[in-house]
Design a protein around this motif. Structure first.
Motif, PDB file in Angstrom:
ATOM      1  N   UNK A 103       0.826  -1.206   0.000  1.00  0.00           N
ATOM      2  CA  UNK A 103       0.000   0.000   0.000  1.00  0.00           C
ATOM      3  C   UNK A 103       0.861   1.257   0.000  1.00  0.00           C
ATOM      4  N   UNK A 104       1.957   1.223   0.748  1.00  0.00           N
ATOM      5  CA  UNK A 104       2.861   2.373   0.772  1.00  0.00           C
ATOM      6  C   UNK A 104       3.474   2.631  -0.597  1.00  0.00           C
ATOM      7  N   UNK A 105       3.924   1.585  -1.253  1.00  0.00           N
ATOM      8  CA  UNK A 105       4.594   1.741  -2.543  1.00  0.00           C
ATOM      9  C   UNK A 105       3.591   2.141  -3.629  1.00  0.00           C
ATOM     10  N   UNK A 106       2.477   1.424  -3.693  1.00  0.00           N
ATOM     11  CA  UNK A 106       1.463   1.767  -4.690  1.00  0.00           C
ATOM     12  C   UNK A 106       0.902   3.172  -4.438  1.00  0.00           C
ATOM     13  N   UNK A 107       0.697   3.497  -3.153  1.00  0.00           N
ATOM     14  CA  UNK A 107       0.178   4.816  -2.817  1.00  0.00           C
ATOM     15  C   UNK A 107       1.141   5.921  -3.200  1.00  0.00           C
ATOM     16  N   UNK A 108       2.444   5.656  -3.030  1.00  0.00           N
ATOM     17  CA  UNK A 108       3.450   6.651  -3.386  1.00  0.00           C
ATOM     18  C   UNK A 108       3.444   6.913  -4.888  1.00  0.00           C
ATOM     19  N   UNK A 109       3.143   5.881  -5.674  1.00  0.00           N
ATOM     20  CA  UNK A 109       3.011   6.077  -7.122  1.00  0.00           C
ATOM     21  C   UNK A 109       1.918   7.094  -7.429  1.00  0.00           C
ATOM     22  N   UNK A 110       0.800   6.986  -6.730  1.00  0.00           N
ATOM     23  CA  UNK A 110      -0.297   7.929  -6.953  1.00  0.00           C
ATOM     24  C   UNK A 110       0.109   9.349  -6.573  1.00  0.00           C
ATOM     25  N   UNK A 111       0.865   9.480  -5.499  1.00  0.00           N
ATOM     26  CA  UNK A 111       1.338  10.802  -5.085  1.00  0.00           C
ATOM     27  C   UNK A 111       2.222  11.406  -6.174  1.00  0.00           C
ATOM     28  N   UNK A 112       3.135  10.605  -6.700  1.00  0.00           N
ATOM     29  CA  UNK A 112       4.022  11.098  -7.746  1.00  0.00           C
ATOM     30  C   UNK A 112       3.247  11.468  -9.005  1.00  0.00           C
ATOM     31  N   UNK A 113       2.203  10.686  -9.311  1.00  0.00           N
ATOM     32  CA  UNK A 113       1.425  10.926 -10.530  1.00  0.00           C
ATOM     33  C   UNK A 113       0.666  12.239 -10.472  1.00  0.00           C
ATOM     34  N   UNK A 114       0.206  12.648  -9.283  1.00  0.00           N
ATOM     35  CA  UNK A 114      -0.627  13.841  -9.196  1.00  0.00           C
ATOM     36  C   UNK A 114       0.071  15.049  -8.599  1.00  0.00           C
ATOM     37  N   UNK A 115       1.298  14.853  -8.100  1.00  0.00           N
ATOM     38  CA  UNK A 115       1.945  15.926  -7.346  1.00  0.00           C
ATOM     39  C   UNK A 115       2.114  17.197  -8.179  1.00  0.00           C
ATOM     40  N   UNK A 165      -3.188   5.780 -14.028  1.00  0.00           N
ATOM     41  CA  UNK A 165      -2.295   4.939 -13.236  1.00  0.00           C
ATOM     42  C   UNK A 165      -3.007   3.659 -12.796  1.00  0.00           C
ATOM     43  N   UNK A 166      -4.279   3.770 -12.413  1.00  0.00           N
ATOM     44  CA  UNK A 166      -5.057   2.591 -12.025  1.00  0.00           C
ATOM     45  C   UNK A 166      -5.164   1.633 -13.207  1.00  0.00           C
ATOM     46  N   UNK A 167      -5.436   2.187 -14.376  1.00  0.00           N
ATOM     47  CA  UNK A 167      -5.557   1.352 -15.568  1.00  0.00           C
ATOM     48  C   UNK A 167      -4.232   0.694 -15.921  1.00  0.00           C
ATOM     49  N   UNK A 168      -3.137   1.431 -15.778  1.00  0.00           N
ATOM     50  CA  UNK A 168      -1.822   0.921 -16.154  1.00  0.00           C
ATOM     51  C   UNK A 168      -1.346  -0.169 -15.199  1.00  0.00           C
ATOM     52  N   UNK A 169      -1.547   0.028 -13.892  1.00  0.00           N
ATOM     53  CA  UNK A 169      -1.027  -0.920 -12.905  1.00  0.00           C
ATOM     54  C   UNK A 169      -1.975  -2.075 -12.630  1.00  0.00           C
ATOM     55  N   UNK A 170      -3.263  -1.846 -12.817  1.00  0.00           N
ATOM     56  CA  UNK A 170      -4.239  -2.884 -12.488  1.00  0.00           C
ATOM     57  C   UNK A 170      -4.532  -2.981 -11.003  1.00  0.00           C
ATOM     58  N   UNK A 171      -3.957  -2.096 -10.188  1.00  0.00           N
ATOM     59  CA  UNK A 171      -4.198  -2.087  -8.734  1.00  0.00           C
ATOM     60  C   UNK A 171      -5.449  -1.259  -8.483  1.00  0.00           C
ATOM     61  N   UNK A 172      -6.539  -1.918  -8.078  1.00  0.00           N
ATOM     62  CA  UNK A 172      -7.836  -1.252  -7.980  1.00  0.00           C
ATOM     63  C   UNK A 172      -8.273  -0.972  -6.544  1.00  0.00           C
ATOM     64  N   UNK A 173      -7.478  -1.320  -5.570  1.00  0.00           N
ATOM     65  CA  UNK A 173      -7.860  -1.162  -4.168  1.00  0.00           C
ATOM     66  C   UNK A 173      -7.993   0.314  -3.776  1.00  0.00           C
ATOM     67  N   UNK A 174      -9.120   0.633  -3.161  1.00  0.00           N
ATOM     68  CA  UNK A 174      -9.315   2.005  -2.683  1.00  0.00           C
ATOM     69  C   UNK A 174      -8.421   2.303  -1.477  1.00  0.00           C
ATOM     70  N   UNK A 175      -7.980   1.255  -0.791  1.00  0.00           N
ATOM     71  CA  UNK A 175      -7.125   1.470   0.373  1.00  0.00           C
ATOM     72  C   UNK A 175      -5.716   1.898  -0.047  1.00  0.00           C
ATOM     73  N   UNK A 176      -5.317   1.510  -1.255  1.00  0.00           N
ATOM     74  CA  UNK A 176      -4.044   2.008  -1.801  1.00  0.00           C
ATOM     75  C   UNK A 176      -4.134   3.517  -2.001  1.00  0.00           C
ATOM     76  N   UNK A 177      -5.256   3.969  -2.572  1.00  0.00           N
ATOM     77  CA  UNK A 177      -5.448   5.402  -2.797  1.00  0.00           C
ATOM     78  C   UNK A 177      -5.622   6.134  -1.466  1.00  0.00           C
TER      79      UNK A 177
END
Length: 444
Positions: free
Chosen positions: A18-30, A309-321
């Protein structure tokens, strides 16, 4: 007894993942998140200290808004979908106008009232869902991806078209290397490593950029270690009627964009979207915008770049976000940590952005593949809505001679294209056909 299956949206990966996937989202929108305070501060002539405070306040409130959207706040606020919330760029022009007349306090007062209006009318606005059959949804998602690609291209060239080194071959080459790294990990690995292909591309690209001299970590040393955002730090809000009206119009446009974003996420994660769920998502927008006015931030909406990013990674968990929301709050409390993320070169972001935003467009095309194009009306809906949406993308100055209030709407290809798709479908196909098609679609 047969165990009930958990939808991927509700799955809880390990804390590390969750930390790693979540950090990807931070980088994508920062970059998109901090762009609004940067542009606003420059336009209304704020000093550097005020700018730093705005950035921290924005990140902190982005985190709170994301947690509200992903985890929910009570039974009626928040979609509980993997949606990252960020300040809408569509409000920048209006905020500059209000800020020039009434300062930041005028912006915050109008945002609070506009957020309240959004919250109240969400139930009624969500009834527009019947006007979003696959032909409309697919068109909107495709438009979103195509409209975002110029942002990635601008990043790839260096981020600032006015800079002398903009589009220097070395910067473009760096973006190409990052894109190649993302493709390498996505193609040659599976599971966890494939899912973090974007993050690995960003990290690798940043290290590669160091010897090229385009990575600047000086802001890390200059930033304060800890800073807390306090309510009404710039004074009590000013509630100017004209400013409130202008901001409310912005939020109505934003609600249309959010509807498209929620439909896009629902399609990608295979989660049914109905009026009730859409209303919860829109209420989260309104509530978060009210919080933005209180905590010195801005109007909030779903961030389209994270859909890619969700489409690219396939990680759909809302808890990651949701984890991404926690990380955003932390970045908002520790300016030095935010400065580290801000040090990633724009060219590196551009290489990853091409992949992410391209995946949004590809998701739209996938949705359109379900549409019956033997019906010539559907073909026309797609053709005209995408064509009109691309006008400001292809020629940004096309609407410059229109009234300023109308430019806010017309210059948003996503907004114009979405409205055009809905209107054309309603005229050509009719509301009765819309309702029938929607009832037949499993994801609705």
């Amino acid at each position: 007894m047969k165990q009930e299956m958990i939808h991927p949206v509700d799955e809880k990966p390990s804390l590390v993942k969750m930390l790693i996937y979540g950090f990807q989202h931070v980088l994508a929108m920062y970059a998109g998140a901090v762009a609004v305070p940067l542009v606003l501060a420059s336009a209304i002539h704020l000093d550097k200290e005020q700018l730093i405070y705005l950035i921290n306040a924005d990140l902190f409130t982005c985190g709170i808004a994301t947690l509200i959207q992903t985890l929910g706040l009570g039974p009626k606020i928040g979609s509980k979908l993997p949606i990252v919330q960020g300040c809408t760029f569509g409000a920048v022009t209006t905020m500059i106008m209000i800020g020039g007349a009434h300062g930041l306090r005028g912006i915050y007062g109008s945002a609070m009232v506009a957020g309240l209006v959004t919250f109240v009318i969400s139930t009624y606005f969500s009834k527009m869902l019947r006007f979003f059959p696959p032909v409309v949804t697919g068109s909107v998602i495709t438009i979103m991806g195509i409209s975002l690609l110029p942002v990635a291209v601008m990043w790839a060239g260096g981020g600032n078209p006015a800079a002398p080194e903009y589009c220097n071959p070395s910067l473009i080459f760096l973006a190409a290397i990052v894109l190649a790294i993302v493709l390498f990990f996505y193609r040659c690995f599976t599971g966890f490593w494939s899912n973090i292909a974007v993050l690995l591309g960003l990290i690798s690209g940043t290290f590669i950029a160091i010897p090229l001299g385009v990575t600047d970590f000086s802001s890390v040393g200059q930033s304060a270690f800890f800073g807390v955002t306090t309510p009404f730090a710039f004074g009590w809000p000013i509630f100017d009627p004209a400013s409130i009206f202008a901001m409310t119009i912005v939020m109505l446009v934003t609600m249309a964009e959010t509807t498209g974003d929620v439909m896009a996420v629902g399609e990608i994660v295979d989660k049914p979207i109905n009026e009730k769920l859409l209303a919860k998502a829109l209420r989260a927008d309104g509530f978060s915008t009210i919080l933005g006015g209180i905590f010195n931030a801005f109007p909030y909406t779903a961030f389209a770049q994270n859909i890619g990013l969700i489409s690219l990674t396939g990680v759909r968990s809302r808890f990651v976000v949701a984890m991404a929301g926690c990380l955003l709050m932390i970045l908002g409390l520790f300016p030095k940590m935010a400065a580290v993320v801000a040090s990633i070169p724009n060219s590196v972001l551009g290489g990853a952005g091409i992949a992410m935003f391209g995946m949004v467009a590809a998701s739209g095309i996938k949705t359109l593949s379900k549409v019956d194009f033997d019906d010539s009306y559907n073909m026309m809906v797609v053709a005209i809505s995408i064509g009109v949406a691309l006008i400001p993308v292809a020629m940004p100055t096309f609407y410059n001679k229109f009234p300023e209030w109308s430019q806010l709407i017309l210059n948003s290809g996503i907004t114009v294209g979405s409205v055009m798709a809905v209107v054309l479908n309603a005229i050509l196909n009719g509301a009765e056909k819309n309702t029938t098609e929607i009832a037949q679609k499993e994801y609705l």
